[in-house]
Design a protein around this motif. Sequence first.
Motif, PDB file in Angstrom:
ATOM      1  N   ALA A 271       0.846  -1.197   0.000  1.00 51.38           N
ATOM      2  CA  ALA A 271       0.000   0.000   0.000  1.00 51.38           C
ATOM      3  C   ALA A 271       0.872   1.235   0.000  1.00 51.38           C
ATOM      4  CB  ALA A 271      -0.924   0.007   1.223  1.00 51.38           C
ATOM      5  N   ASP A 272       0.450   2.252  -0.722  1.00 54.37           N
ATOM      6  CA  ASP A 272       1.163   3.529  -0.773  1.00 54.37           C
ATOM      7  C   ASP A 272       2.628   3.354  -1.157  1.00 54.37           C
ATOM      8  OD1 ASP A 272      -1.158   4.872   0.066  1.00 54.37           O
ATOM      9  OD2 ASP A 272      -0.682   4.472   2.172  1.00 54.37           O
ATOM     10  N   GLY A 273       2.883   2.412  -2.047  1.00 53.81           N
ATOM     11  CA  GLY A 273       4.228   2.246  -2.590  1.00 53.81           C
ATOM     12  C   GLY A 273       5.174   1.397  -1.772  1.00 53.81           C
ATOM     13  N   SER A 274       4.674   0.731  -0.722  1.00 55.43           N
ATOM     14  CA  SER A 274       5.558  -0.116   0.084  1.00 55.43           C
ATOM     15  C   SER A 274       4.755  -1.197   0.785  1.00 55.43           C
ATOM     16  CB  SER A 274       6.308   0.726   1.123  1.00 55.43           C
ATOM     17  OG  SER A 274       5.401   1.262   2.072  1.00 55.43           O
ATOM     18  N   GLN A 276       3.327  -3.106   3.916  1.00 56.58           N
ATOM     19  CA  GLN A 276       2.903  -2.729   5.261  1.00 56.58           C
ATOM     20  C   GLN A 276       2.440  -3.975   6.002  1.00 56.58           C
ATOM     21  OE1 GLN A 276       3.286   0.402   6.208  1.00 56.58           O
ATOM     22  NE2 GLN A 276       3.827   1.135   4.155  1.00 56.58           N
TER      23      GLN A 276
END
Length: 332
Positions: A271-274, A276
């Motif tokens: 999520a959001d580029g990384s 989690q």
Amino acid sequence: MRHVRLVVGLPIASLVLVLAGCVAGASPAPSSAPPSIDATAACPTAPAPNPADPAGWPVPGTTVKASVYPVIVSSEQICGRNRLLFSFLDGSNQPVASPDRSASVAFYNLGRDPGTPVSTSEGTFLWAIEGSRGVYVTSVDFPEAGEWGAEFTTAVGDGAPETVRMRFEVKPTGTPVPVGDQAPASVTPTAADVGGDLRKLSSDPAPEPSFYELSVDQALAQGRPFALIFATPAFCTSAQCGPTLDVVKGVAGDEPGFTFINVEPYKLTYADGSLQPELDANGQLQPVQSVLDYRLLSEPWIFVVDRNGVVSASFEAIISPAELTAAIDAVK
């Protein structure tokens, strides 16, 4: 001679906190790869020590003043063959393991004869994190479960040796899948599952693509020998995953054609580029199914599996290139 109680079974995460800065220097590597666990179908148990507190052995739960205190890093000691990791702390809980500190261990079956060692061995120093903190590795065979004692002799360089003693429990069997058992055919994520985008699969900032080509169940179905690594550089509770995975990647570079599989041991979401972590209701990391299949209590962990799908060696937390190379050579 001064005897002290050893801190036994300290969780890997706690150990990393206290082993925060060892003395720098070159570290010799073991020349062979003893398996960490050798399963015992029916392990005898020694009687309890009689008297309960044999002369010369500290009462459990007590500490006698000394200049160094041993710490067992391995999470379990079991009947049969063990790859034992240990270290030393000073009176201020500062790490003092170093390449110039020698370490030998004599093991006593306290329920049989607290005055005569069953075996002795030398500890080989390994860097857990190169130039930062270190441990010792040795191999020991416990023929019985029950209460055991270890007498450590350690010295720095040509300095006077100090002897410290401890008591600990040897269990009839261990928790993780033992050497000699079939490797569980876990379905583990591969690069194909994420369209080849390893950012969605691995928290390693520089992942090795070949480590994500096959799932464990696929490697077993193909009859491939392989090394299975449970390590998460970004979410490791021990802070040891990244350094250990780097050691494995270094060995992989010298083992073309051999299969390596790395698994992130916790549930993660991209999520959001990384990646989690998926935390539970109590805010805790959640193990993936393969961690449950292999019954792991800590990370990182490495299993080497032969072409028949049998676990031939396993290593907890910290490994040297020589150990891993020897284990791989044994199953090629």
